[in-house]
Design an enzyme around this catalytic site. Structure first.
Site, mmCIF file in Angstrom:
data_model
loop_
_atom_site.group_PDB
_atom_site.id
_atom_site.type_symbol
_atom_site.label_atom_id
_atom_site.label_comp_id
_atom_site.label_asym_id
_atom_site.label_seq_id
_atom_site.Cartn_x
_atom_site.Cartn_y
_atom_site.Cartn_z
ATOM 1 N N ASN A 1 10.537 -20.273 -17.559
ATOM 2 C CA ASN A 1 9.502 -19.784 -16.642
ATOM 3 C C ASN A 1 8.954 -18.843 -17.692
ATOM 4 O OD1 ASN A 1 8.685 -17.304 -15.159
ATOM 5 N ND2 ASN A 1 9.610 -18.379 -13.513
ATOM 6 N N HIS B 1 6.156 -21.930 -13.955
ATOM 7 C CA HIS B 1 7.320 -21.958 -13.613
ATOM 8 C C HIS B 1 8.111 -22.811 -14.691
ATOM 9 C CE1 HIS B 1 7.335 -20.978 -8.926
ATOM 10 N NE2 HIS B 1 6.337 -20.037 -9.698
ATOM 11 N N GLU C 1 10.188 -25.545 -14.369
ATOM 12 C CA GLU C 1 9.887 -26.834 -14.366
ATOM 13 C C GLU C 1 8.587 -27.503 -14.691
ATOM 14 O OE1 GLU C 1 12.793 -25.363 -10.964
ATOM 15 O OE2 GLU C 1 10.675 -24.837 -11.869
ATOM 16 N N SER D 1 17.021 -23.997 -7.759
ATOM 17 C CA SER D 1 16.422 -25.005 -6.871
ATOM 18 C C SER D 1 15.000 -25.061 -6.989
ATOM 19 C CB SER D 1 16.960 -24.557 -5.373
ATOM 20 O OG SER D 1 16.354 -25.711 -4.479
ATOM 21 N N CYS E 1 11.043 -24.592 -6.287
ATOM 22 C CA CYS E 1 10.032 -24.193 -5.384
ATOM 23 C C CYS E 1 9.441 -25.305 -4.777
ATOM 24 C CB CYS E 1 9.472 -23.083 -6.018
ATOM 25 S SG CYS E 1 7.928 -23.787 -6.948
ATOM 26 N N CYS F 1 7.339 -26.766 -8.020
ATOM 27 C CA CYS F 1 7.896 -27.678 -8.878
ATOM 28 C C CYS F 1 8.472 -28.780 -8.186
ATOM 29 C CB CYS F 1 8.867 -26.979 -9.247
ATOM 30 S SG CYS F 1 8.173 -25.393 -10.479
ATOM 31 N N ASP G 1 7.815 -13.660 -8.379
ATOM 32 C CA ASP G 1 7.797 -14.892 -8.543
ATOM 33 C C ASP G 1 7.760 -15.952 -7.541
ATOM 34 O OD1 ASP G 1 8.190 -16.773 -10.890
ATOM 35 O OD2 ASP G 1 10.195 -17.062 -9.897
#
Length: 157
Positions: free
Chosen positions: A53, A64, A66, A89, A91, A94, A154
């Site tokens: 991130n 982010h 990912e 996990s 979002c 992503c 975030d």
């Protein structure tokens, strides 16, 4: 907890990949950022891209872990053979990126501190493995405790 264990992917392998993602999360935290990390892994088990991130570091709200990792993977044609690994996990943004590129497997460090769009990924045929890793939980609990405003920013609150 394994939703759909892949015959070719052992728990040991997933944990080794998660170690690499955790290194990225810790790097982000050291840089003053949000401690979430991600890696992309080839069918042979090789890490082909790493990301973390970088919203704070870059000023980019879409940076982010990912997305950073997928950007660093560059242009490729083998998305359907890769595994995306994330400490948290993913979002909806992503998750949507994984869906867009048809990444078939996502390994998730933890989903207790934040539940992303897991149902949507499953509905798109993505195989999820949730490791419920205490190191990942500790990273996010520390962020929420020490920098609650940053966490709220975030997740768009």
């Amino acid at each position: 907890m394994h939703d759909h264990p892949d015959r070719n992917q052992s728990l040991e392998q997933s944990t080794a990949w998660l170690d690499a993602a955790i290194e990225q999360a810790e790097k982000s935290w050291r840089e003053g950022g949000i401690p979430i990390g991600s890696v992309l892994v080839s069918a042979s088990g090789e890490v082909v891209a790493r990301g973390h991130n970088q919203r704070v570091q870059s000023g980019d709200p879409t940076a982010h872990a990912e997305v950073d990792c997928i950007r660093k993977a560059g242009r490729r044609r083998d998305w359907r053979e890769l595994t995306l690994v994330s400490t948290l996990s993913p979002c909806p943004m992503c998750s949507g990126t994984a869906i867009l590129f048809k990444v078939p497997r996502v390994v998730i460090g933890e989903n207790r501190t934040f539940m992303g769009a897991e149902d949507w990924m499953r509905a798109q045929g993505i195989e999820l493995t949730v490791l419920d890793d205490p190191r990942c939980i500790a990273l996010m609990e520390r962020l929420q405790r020490e920098k609650p405003d940053l966490w709220a920013e975030d997740i768009g609150e």
